[in-house]
Design an enzyme around this catalytic site. Structure first.
Site, PDB file in Angstrom:
ATOM      1  N   SER A 109      39.239 -33.458 -14.598  1.00 59.15           N
ATOM      2  CA  SER A 109      39.674 -32.270 -15.326  1.00 59.15           C
ATOM      3  C   SER A 109      38.795 -31.883 -16.505  1.00 59.15           C
ATOM      4  O   SER A 109      39.026 -30.857 -17.145  1.00 59.15           O
ATOM      5  CB  SER A 109      41.110 -32.463 -15.818  1.00 59.15           C
ATOM      6  OG  SER A 109      42.009 -32.396 -14.739  1.00 59.15           O
ATOM      7  N   LYS A 112      37.566 -28.346 -16.571  1.00 59.34           N
ATOM      8  CA  LYS A 112      38.274 -27.199 -17.149  1.00 59.34           C
ATOM      9  C   LYS A 112      37.633 -26.693 -18.438  1.00 59.34           C
ATOM     10  O   LYS A 112      37.948 -25.592 -18.897  1.00 59.34           O
ATOM     11  CB  LYS A 112      39.737 -27.565 -17.389  1.00 59.34           C
ATOM     12  CG  LYS A 112      40.515 -27.888 -16.112  1.00 59.34           C
ATOM     13  CD  LYS A 112      41.976 -28.186 -16.411  1.00 59.34           C
ATOM     14  CE  LYS A 112      42.789 -28.411 -15.139  1.00 59.34           C
ATOM     15  NZ  LYS A 112      42.586 -29.749 -14.552  1.00 59.34           N
ATOM     16  N   SER A 176      46.423 -29.789 -18.976  1.00 58.14           N
ATOM     17  CA  SER A 176      45.451 -29.856 -17.888  1.00 58.14           C
ATOM     18  C   SER A 176      46.017 -29.341 -16.573  1.00 58.14           C
ATOM     19  O   SER A 176      45.914 -30.000 -15.522  1.00 58.14           O
ATOM     20  CB  SER A 176      44.967 -31.303 -17.702  1.00 58.14           C
ATOM     21  OG  SER A 176      43.757 -31.354 -16.988  1.00 58.14           O
ATOM     22  N   LYS A 276      38.697 -32.429 -24.173  1.00 56.39           N
ATOM     23  CA  LYS A 276      39.370 -32.427 -22.877  1.00 56.39           C
ATOM     24  C   LYS A 276      39.279 -33.774 -22.177  1.00 56.39           C
ATOM     25  O   LYS A 276      38.225 -34.406 -22.125  1.00 56.39           O
ATOM     26  CB  LYS A 276      38.751 -31.347 -21.975  1.00 56.39           C
ATOM     27  CG  LYS A 276      39.497 -31.150 -20.665  1.00 56.39           C
ATOM     28  CD  LYS A 276      40.848 -30.473 -20.910  1.00 56.39           C
ATOM     29  CE  LYS A 276      41.708 -30.468 -19.648  1.00 56.39           C
ATOM     30  NZ  LYS A 276      42.294 -31.795 -19.344  1.00 56.39           N
TER      31      LYS A 276
END
Length: 432
Positions: A109, A112, A176, A276
């Site tokens: 993720s 992203k 997420s 993130k």
């Protein structure tokens, strides 16, 4: 007794010869002597004047500081993880270090970050602005049960749900949400596939040469990158005020799903301000992070990436990546310090004037930079042309110092002792 044939005047002529006639040749030696004396005097004068006809050479300036240097001391050794990849970069100064090579690996993720970066560059938001609204389609809402059954990271959505761009980005970056990443991609480009093409084009533009995106969420293990490439992207993303504002939040409230939490538990601790997390079986635990470190009263941004941390499941993987990141941040903060490169009054240049005249040029104030031992620093002495007459203590030029691509640190320069041009007598005497 005088003989009858001798005249008294004859004896006098022998005893007292008559002076030479004015018309005779006996005057010539005196004229030649006077002319010789005159020529000697003129020749000496011309000899003395000769050095005064030539202009004095211009003074020269020789630097006594190097054009570049490294901060002295032992280069820092960071506590890198045993496996995976990692990199640390300090804003304006450059990369502090890297580990694990540059083979592209799955990033989960962390993908992203690029999804949000593309959305915000295509649809910019001011700080606090909600932005345009998008509507969840029936097809997108209908996909939710199957996505949940696969164990994806999601936020609940409903057909006809209206959500702002900011709220959608919060869903993507905090809990997420894979489904919201796909919804945003279709909203921007008409289809997920078209958006993925855009992601890869942006990656190429940013110089992320070892990155390939195949989806906007990172669920696909074919989406791969490196710690280096993700540090490049994270640095650019954090320059977007709306992005930096969102990833710093610990939670947010969005329609239908309600209050969502930030998976990045480091946010708000030890200066961490984002960015993130990522975790899959193929990628392991991943984290791209940003922190603010204060050194000598100056705030520095630290951006890093840790990829591929092992673990049986997401909680274990993230615990390990958080532990590695905390250790790296502590060591980074300890490695950064203020270093004095030039002391106040230190000589920066030597001025060499004509006929052994001269002076010196000195730094007015000490020059300090923030960095670490081994960091390369550039020194640029900007010194205007110097005349043959310099006043003592006169401001003359500037010394600029820069570490990496960081801010420039400068100090004015001043002359040392006065310098006067040589006198006429000194010029004649030195010519002899």
């Amino acid at each position: 007794m005088v003989g009858p044939t001798e005249s008294p005047t004859q004896d006098l002529g022998v005893l007292f010869p008559a002076p030479p006639s004015r018309r005779g040749g006996r005057r010539l030696p005196w004229a030649l002597g006077g002319l010789l004396i005159l020529l000697l005097l003129l020749g000496g004068g011309l000899y003395a004047v000769a050095p005064l006809r030539d202009p004095l050479p211009a003074p020269t300036v020789e630097l006594t500081v190097p054009a570049s240097m490294t901060i002295p001391g032992t280069a820092p050794r960071l506590p890198w993880p045993r496996t995976g990849q990692a990199m640390i970069s300090v804003g304006g100064l450059g990369n502090l270090g890297a580990f694990g090579g540059s083979k592209p690996v799955p990033i989960a993720s962390v993908t992203k970050v690029m999804t949000a970066y593309v959305i915000l560059t295509e649809h910019p938001l001011a700080v606090g602005e909600q932005g345009p609204k998008l509507t969840v389609s029936a097809e997108q809402a209908a996909a939710y049960p199957a996505e949940k059954a696969r164990g994806e990271s999601l936020v609940e959505v409903r057909a006809g749900e209206v959500i702002t761009e900011r709220q959608a980005l919060q869903a993507v970056l905090l809990p997420s949400a894979n489904n919201m990443a796909r919804i945003l991609a279709a909203w921007d480009s008409g289809s997920v596939a078209a958006f993925v093409e855009k992601m890869n084009a942006v990656a190429d533009d940013l110089g992320m040469s070892d990155t390939d995106y195949t989806d906007p969420s990172g669920l696909d293990p074919e989406t791969v990158s490196t710690a280096r490439d993700q540090v490049i992207l994270a640095s650019r993303a954090m320059a977007l005020p709306a992005f930096a504002e969102i990833v710093k939040q610990k939670q947010a409230t969005i329609p239908v799903a309600g209050t969502v939490q930030n998976y990045n538990e480091l946010v708000g601790r030890n200066g961490v301000v984002g960015i993130k997390t990522g975790s899959t079986d193929e990628a392991g635990g991943c984290l791209v992070f940003a922190a603010v470190v204060t050194v000598g009263g100056r705030k520095l941004s630290v951006v890093g990436a840790v990829l591929g941390q092992p673990g049986a499941n997401t909680p274990v993987q993230l615990d390990r990546v958080f532990a590695v990141t905390r250790s790296l941040l502590r060591s980074t903060a300890a490695a950064l310090a203020v270093h004095t490169l030039v002391e106040a009054g230190e000589q920066v240049a030597t001025v060499r004037g004509p006929l052994d005249t001269g002076s010196t040029i000195h730094a007015t104030e000490k020059v300090e930079v923030v960095g670490w031992p081994g960091l390369r620093v550039r020194l640029d002495a900007q010194i205007p042309a110097v005349s043959s007459r310099i006043a003592a203590g006169a401001e003359h030029g500037q010394l600029t110092v820069a570490a990496g691509d960081g801010e420039l640190v400068a100090t004015a320069l001043r002359t040392g002792a006065a310098m006067e041009p040589p006198t006429t007598w000194e010029r004649i005497r030195r010519h002899r």
